[in-house]
Design an enzyme around this catalytic site. Structure first.
Site, PDB file in Angstrom:
ATOM      1  N   GLY A  26       3.944   4.637   6.786  1.00 18.41           N
ATOM      2  CA  GLY A  26       5.378   4.689   6.455  1.00 18.41           C
ATOM      3  C   GLY A  26       5.917   6.114   6.518  1.00 18.41           C
ATOM      4  N   GLY A  69       9.681   7.004   6.709  1.00 20.75           N
ATOM      5  CA  GLY A  69      10.565   6.538   5.645  1.00 20.75           C
ATOM      6  C   GLY A  69      11.114   7.677   4.801  1.00 20.75           C
ATOM      7  N   GLN A  70      11.902   7.295   3.796  1.00 20.31           N
ATOM      8  CA  GLN A  70      12.569   8.297   2.954  1.00 20.31           C
ATOM      9  C   GLN A  70      11.554   9.235   2.297  1.00 20.31           C
ATOM     10  OE1 GLN A  70      14.269   6.830  -0.670  1.00 20.31           O
ATOM     11  NE2 GLN A  70      15.608   8.596  -0.947  1.00 20.31           N
ATOM     12  N   ASP A  88       3.563   5.362  11.512  1.00 18.76           N
ATOM     13  CA  ASP A  88       4.629   4.419  11.165  1.00 18.76           C
ATOM     14  C   ASP A  88       4.641   3.339  12.226  1.00 18.76           C
ATOM     15  OD1 ASP A  88       7.278   3.219  10.441  1.00 18.76           O
ATOM     16  OD2 ASP A  88       7.370   4.959   9.141  1.00 18.76           O
ATOM     17  N   TYR A  95      10.064  -8.122  -3.458  1.00 13.94           N
ATOM     18  CA  TYR A  95       9.546  -6.746  -3.511  1.00 13.94           C
ATOM     19  C   TYR A  95       8.785  -6.506  -4.818  1.00 13.94           C
ATOM     20  CZ  TYR A  95       9.822  -1.589  -3.827  1.00 13.94           C
ATOM     21  OH  TYR A  95       9.548  -0.259  -3.952  1.00 13.94           O
ATOM     22  N   LYS A 112       4.797  -5.695  -5.466  1.00 14.69           N
ATOM     23  CA  LYS A 112       4.361  -4.434  -6.087  1.00 14.69           C
ATOM     24  C   LYS A 112       3.458  -4.696  -7.300  1.00 14.69           C
ATOM     25  CE  LYS A 112       5.780  -1.235  -3.367  1.00 14.69           C
ATOM     26  NZ  LYS A 112       4.775  -0.342  -2.739  1.00 14.69           N
ATOM     27  N   ILE A 142      14.756   6.870  -5.731  1.00 17.68           N
ATOM     28  CA  ILE A 142      14.514   8.244  -5.264  1.00 17.68           C
ATOM     29  C   ILE A 142      15.744   8.752  -4.512  1.00 17.68           C
ATOM     30  CG2 ILE A 142      13.022   9.739  -3.881  1.00 17.68           C
ATOM     31  CD1 ILE A 142      11.599   8.476  -6.317  1.00 17.68           C
TER      32      ILE A 142
HETATM   33  N1  SER Z   1      14.243   2.205  -4.676  1.00 21.50           N
HETATM   34  C1  SER Z   1      13.618   0.915  -4.725  1.00 21.50           C
HETATM   35  C2  SER Z   1      14.586  -0.155  -4.415  1.00 21.50           C
HETATM   36  O1  SER Z   1      15.726   0.003  -4.758  1.00 21.50           O
HETATM   37  C3  SER Z   1      13.002   0.699  -6.070  1.00 21.50           C
HETATM   38  O2  SER Z   1      11.661   1.028  -6.017  1.00 21.50           O
HETATM   39  O3  SER Z   1      14.216  -1.150  -3.905  1.00 21.50           O
END
Ligand code: SER
Length: 324
Positions: free
Chosen positions: A12, A15-16, A38, A146, A150, A176
């Site tokens: 990844g 990614g950000q 990636d 999601y 996790k 983040i």
């Molecule tokens: N930044 C993530 C989201 O909004 C949370 O882990 O899905």
């Protein structure tokens, strides 16, 4: 592994977080010691900055082959489908987040890797979890795809620690905030987009309601947390894959008010969409005392410091014509 040789692989990497993590790791370990991977080809900056390979984490044989080919010792497994995109593509979220994580952990076990970082998220919590000062040990009944992937990732990481003696580490990232690479598909993404729209247009339409308060963190703290957790003395860790992590919590309107201190004419309106229900199921504030006690976690940026730094960086990018 030859002594002193640390080949690090980051999944990844476009990614950000991946983009900036690769740069931070290369500053420490050396350019050629970090293989960025990636599923997509990177932009020119990442491609010329050091070793890069296309890697789809859902392909187990490819993950194992990449570990062999690049003589990898440590993996930072940053590839994931985030909360909002996961609701739109639940099958993809399952593939990437569950099978991808399993593939990385299996490759790590088979090849005897030294350490693996598998990040988790505040999305592991749900409406039955206490929302203020959310404890380290609490109810994990998320309502998003999601979130449930996790939770499984945390449990899987701890399973590999216990069952196979693999050193797996991870923390529950809050939202983040950063200005290098934009986030994609998350519920906390508004807290990044608002800065770009404030500088570009002087106005922003927020997809969460004004009073929605969520835990957030500025990228320098995110990188610090990631690198510090990975450098921590294993003997001091009682937790492994599921550290609560906090830096600041604010509502959308508090963030807007802080930006207005710098851009007085800034206008925000609010049009909550399906992401509101996701945000409403997550904590407002997090108790991260386990991270503080076990590996000395302490953030540097609060809301005011983050806002000032973000606005400065976004303005500099805009004048240089380089807004993402
Ligand atoms: N930044 C993530 C989201 O909004 C949370 O882990 O899905």
């Amino acid at each position: 592994m030859a002594p002193g040789k640390h080949r690090i692989l980051v999944t990844g990497a476009c990614g950000q977080i991946g983009t900036e993590l690769v740069r931070a790791l290369r500053q420490r370990a050396g350019r050629d010691s970090v293989v960025a991977t990636d599923v997509v080809e990177p932009g020119p900056a990442l491609k010329t900055a050091g070793p890069f390979a296309v890697l789809d984490v859902t392909r187990r044989a490819d993950v194992a082959a990449a570990v062999d080919r690049h003589e990898i010792d440590i993996v930072y497994h940053m590839a994931a489908i985030l909360s909002a995109k996961g609701e739109q593509h639940p099958g993809l979220a399952w593939e990437v987040n569950i099978n991808g994580t399993f593939n990385v952990l299996e490759a790590a076990r088979e090849k005897g890797l030294t350490r693996v970082f598998c990040p988790s998220s505040i999305a592991v919590f749900g409406p039955e979890t206490p929302r203020e000062d959310t404890p380290q040990e609490t109810v994990l009944r998320p309502k998003t795809m999601y979130g449930l992937t996790k939770v499984a990732g945390e449990l899987l990481g701890d399973y590999y620690v216990r069952r196979h003696g693999l050193d797996v580490r991870g923390c529950r990232y809050p939202g983040i905030i950063s200005h290098e690479t934009l986030p994609g598909g998350g519920t906390t993404d508004y807290a990044v987009a608002i800065f770009f729209d404030a500088v570009r247009n002087g106005r922003y339409t927020c997809f969460l309601a004004p009073e929605t308060r969520l835990p957030m963190m500025y990228m320098p703290d995110c990188l610090k947390a990631t690198l510090d957790l990975m450098a921590a003395d294993l003997g001091r860790l009682k937790h492994h894959s599921d550290f609560n992590l906090a830096a600041m919590s604010f509502s959308a309107e508090e963030l807007a008010a802080d930006i207005k201190k710098h851009i007085p004419g800034f206008i925000v309106d609010y049009k909550p969409d399906f992401r509101q229900a996701i945000a409403d199921s997550w904590p407002k504030t997090i108790d991260d005392s386990a991270a503080r006690e076990e590996w000395g976690w302490k953030p540097d940026f609060d809301l005011a410091a983050m806002t000032a730094d973000m606005l400065g960086a976004v303005k500099r990018k805009m004048s240089a014509g380089g807004l993402p």
